[in-house]
Motif scaffolding. Structure first.
Motif, PDB file in Angstrom:
ATOM      1  N   THR A 174      14.418  53.280   8.388  1.00  0.00           N
ATOM      2  CA  THR A 174      14.639  52.933  10.210  1.00  0.00           C
ATOM      3  C   THR A 174      14.547  52.252  10.229  1.00  0.00           C
ATOM      4  O   THR A 174      13.166  51.775  10.379  1.00  0.00           O
ATOM      5  N   ASP A 175      13.933  52.210  11.837  1.00  0.00           N
ATOM      6  CA  ASP A 175      13.308  50.732  12.923  1.00  0.00           C
ATOM      7  C   ASP A 175      11.639  51.239  12.280  1.00  0.00           C
ATOM      8  O   ASP A 175      10.724  50.434  11.746  1.00  0.00           O
ATOM      9  N   TRP A 176      11.477  52.299  12.802  1.00  0.00           N
ATOM     10  CA  TRP A 176       9.894  53.585  12.445  1.00  0.00           C
ATOM     11  C   TRP A 176       9.595  53.400  10.924  1.00  0.00           C
ATOM     12  O   TRP A 176       8.568  52.759  11.203  1.00  0.00           O
ATOM     13  N   HIS A 177      10.417  53.108  10.388  1.00  0.00           N
ATOM     14  CA  HIS A 177       9.867  53.158   8.260  1.00  0.00           C
ATOM     15  C   HIS A 177       9.620  51.371   8.417  1.00  0.00           C
ATOM     16  O   HIS A 177       8.493  51.156   8.037  1.00  0.00           O
ATOM     17  N   LYS A 178      10.751  50.601   8.748  1.00  0.00           N
ATOM     18  CA  LYS A 178      10.251  50.014   8.829  1.00  0.00           C
ATOM     19  C   LYS A 178       9.100  49.382   9.787  1.00  0.00           C
ATOM     20  O   LYS A 178       7.632  48.077   8.758  1.00  0.00           O
ATOM     21  N   ARG A 179       8.654  49.283  10.289  1.00  0.00           N
ATOM     22  CA  ARG A 179       7.736  48.958  11.263  1.00  0.00           C
ATOM     23  C   ARG A 179       6.231  49.567  10.389  1.00  0.00           C
ATOM     24  O   ARG A 179       5.538  48.717  10.125  1.00  0.00           O
ATOM     25  N   VAL A 180       6.505  50.719  10.523  1.00  0.00           N
ATOM     26  CA  VAL A 180       5.053  51.593   9.653  1.00  0.00           C
ATOM     27  C   VAL A 180       4.632  51.783   8.313  1.00  0.00           C
ATOM     28  O   VAL A 180       3.186  51.163   7.794  1.00  0.00           O
ATOM     29  N   ILE A 181       5.890  51.776   7.770  1.00  0.00           N
ATOM     30  CA  ILE A 181       5.359  51.545   6.226  1.00  0.00           C
ATOM     31  C   ILE A 181       5.776  50.210   5.699  1.00  0.00           C
ATOM     32  O   ILE A 181       4.972  49.914   4.900  1.00  0.00           O
ATOM     33  N   GLY A 182       6.926  49.699   6.201  1.00  0.00           N
ATOM     34  CA  GLY A 182       6.296  48.316   6.007  1.00  0.00           C
ATOM     35  C   GLY A 182       5.852  47.511   5.710  1.00  0.00           C
ATOM     36  O   GLY A 182       5.463  46.854   5.380  1.00  0.00           O
ATOM     37  N   GLU A 183       6.440  46.572   7.270  1.00  0.00           N
ATOM     38  CA  GLU A 183       5.025  46.106   8.113  1.00  0.00           C
ATOM     39  C   GLU A 183       3.623  46.571   8.417  1.00  0.00           C
ATOM     40  O   GLU A 183       2.615  45.876   8.530  1.00  0.00           O
ATOM     41  N   ARG A 184       3.357  47.669   8.010  1.00  0.00           N
ATOM     42  CA  ARG A 184       1.737  48.599   8.265  1.00  0.00           C
ATOM     43  C   ARG A 184       0.883  47.900   9.278  1.00  0.00           C
ATOM     44  O   ARG A 184       0.022  47.989   9.779  1.00  0.00           O
ATOM     45  N   ARG A 185       2.218  48.117  10.621  1.00  0.00           N
ATOM     46  CA  ARG A 185       1.848  48.624  11.652  1.00  0.00           C
ATOM     47  C   ARG A 185       1.794  49.543  12.434  1.00  0.00           C
ATOM     48  O   ARG A 185       2.466  50.145  12.822  1.00  0.00           O
ATOM     49  N   ALA A 186       1.084  49.948  13.486  1.00  0.00           N
ATOM     50  CA  ALA A 186       0.943  50.954  14.107  1.00  0.00           C
ATOM     51  C   ALA A 186       2.193  51.446  15.112  1.00  0.00           C
ATOM     52  O   ALA A 186       2.539  49.775  15.361  1.00  0.00           O
ATOM     53  N   TRP A 187       2.357  52.287  15.461  1.00  0.00           N
ATOM     54  CA  TRP A 187       3.614  52.609  16.262  1.00  0.00           C
ATOM     55  C   TRP A 187       3.534  53.737  17.332  1.00  0.00           C
ATOM     56  O   TRP A 187       2.021  54.534  17.314  1.00  0.00           O
ATOM     57  N   VAL A 188       3.404  53.486  18.965  1.00  0.00           N
ATOM     58  CA  VAL A 188       2.987  54.318  20.123  1.00  0.00           C
ATOM     59  C   VAL A 188       4.203  54.761  20.246  1.00  0.00           C
ATOM     60  O   VAL A 188       5.147  53.877  20.616  1.00  0.00           O
ATOM     61  N   GLY A 189       4.836  56.110  20.905  1.00  0.00           N
ATOM     62  CA  GLY A 189       5.778  56.368  21.285  1.00  0.00           C
ATOM     63  C   GLY A 189       5.569  56.929  22.618  1.00  0.00           C
ATOM     64  O   GLY A 189       4.386  57.790  22.212  1.00  0.00           O
ATOM     65  N   TYR A 190       5.851  56.552  23.478  1.00  0.00           N
ATOM     66  CA  TYR A 190       5.181  57.168  24.709  1.00  0.00           C
ATOM     67  C   TYR A 190       5.519  58.327  25.482  1.00  0.00           C
ATOM     68  O   TYR A 190       5.459  58.988  26.159  1.00  0.00           O
ATOM     69  N   THR A 191       7.452  58.279  25.337  1.00  0.00           N
ATOM     70  CA  THR A 191       8.250  59.849  25.944  1.00  0.00           C
ATOM     71  C   THR A 191       9.041  60.298  24.755  1.00  0.00           C
ATOM     72  O   THR A 191       8.696  59.789  23.560  1.00  0.00           O
ATOM     73  N   TYR A 192       9.430  61.365  25.262  1.00  0.00           N
ATOM     74  CA  TYR A 192      10.111  62.587  24.646  1.00  0.00           C
ATOM     75  C   TYR A 192      11.483  61.502  23.423  1.00  0.00           C
ATOM     76  O   TYR A 192      11.901  61.540  23.231  1.00  0.00           O
ATOM     77  N   GLU A 193      12.187  60.386  24.185  1.00  0.00           N
ATOM     78  CA  GLU A 193      12.773  59.309  24.018  1.00  0.00           C
ATOM     79  C   GLU A 193      12.639  58.796  22.563  1.00  0.00           C
ATOM     80  O   GLU A 193      13.285  58.850  21.922  1.00  0.00           O
ATOM     81  N   ASP A 194      11.155  58.433  22.924  1.00  0.00           N
ATOM     82  CA  ASP A 194      10.938  57.065  21.671  1.00  0.00           C
ATOM     83  C   ASP A 194      10.698  57.992  20.411  1.00  0.00           C
ATOM     84  O   ASP A 194      10.735  57.699  19.170  1.00  0.00           O
ATOM     85  N   VAL A 195      10.057  58.819  21.071  1.00  0.00           N
ATOM     86  CA  VAL A 195       9.772  60.820  19.718  1.00  0.00           C
ATOM     87  C   VAL A 195      10.989  61.063  19.079  1.00  0.00           C
ATOM     88  O   VAL A 195      10.907  60.829  17.421  1.00  0.00           O
ATOM     89  N   LYS A 196      12.095  61.096  19.776  1.00  0.00           N
ATOM     90  CA  LYS A 196      13.314  61.480  19.446  1.00  0.00           C
ATOM     91  C   LYS A 196      13.752  60.466  18.562  1.00  0.00           C
ATOM     92  O   LYS A 196      14.493  60.107  17.696  1.00  0.00           O
TER      93      LYS A 196
END
Length: 166
Positions: free
Chosen positions: A71-93
């Motif tokens: 997913t885009d989350w996987h690409k950012r956090v796992i692949g690119e090794r960059r932190a991710w912040v989700g601010y709302t339930y929509e982000d978490v979803k």
């Protein structure tokens, strides 16, 4: 003694890293706050993760692999090794398939901070809290604590009997 000094003292203790994990849990609760805190290591190949610590074992028990989708989350956090912040339930979803369970625990914001050593993605520190709790600048407050976890993550990966059965 500061929270970080307590973590350093726990790091120096012989035996399993439980004391360090709990010290980091307490320190991050003071530093950025969280309701749910978990640590997951990434199995070689970056397709599965395994939980090695949780402050809510009934909802999120230690152990067992969880498949990670491309997913885009996987690409950012796992692949690119960059932190991710989700601010709302929509982000978490957007980020997590288990968003309904997360919400039921009172968590509608999240932060995932990669634990990286020598360019190798070892895992993530995962913090979840009420909606709007985290700020874009919060991951840099977590990173010094994440660095303390490198040794225990390397040990957990090396000792995992399931690693060879991927």
């Amino acid at each position: 003694m500061t929270s970080f000094e307590s973590c350093l003292a726990a790091l120096r203790q012989p035996g399993p890293p439980d004391a360090l994990f709990k010290a980091v849990d307490r320190a991050l609760a003071e530093t950025v706050g969280h309701k749910l805190f978990t640590l997951l290591y990434v199995a070689p190949g970056a397709k599965r993760v395994k939980r090695i610590y949780t402050n809510m074992p009934d909802a999120y028990p230690v152990g067992g692999y969880k498949e990670v989708m491309e997913t885009d989350w996987h690409k950012r956090v796992i692949g690119e090794r960059r932190a991710w912040v989700g601010y709302t339930y929509e982000d978490v979803k957007w980020a997590f398939f288990d968003h309904e369970l997360i919400r039921s625990l009172g968590c509608e914001s999240a932060m995932n901070v990669p634990i990286v050593y020598a360019g190798r993605m070892l895992g993530t520190a995962n913090l979840l809290h009420a909606v709007g709790h985290y700020k874009e600048s919060d991951p840099e407050k977590v990173e010094p604590y994440a660095a303390l976890l490198i040794g225990p993550f390397l040990d957990a990966i090396a000792a995992d009997p399931d690693i060879g059965r991927q």
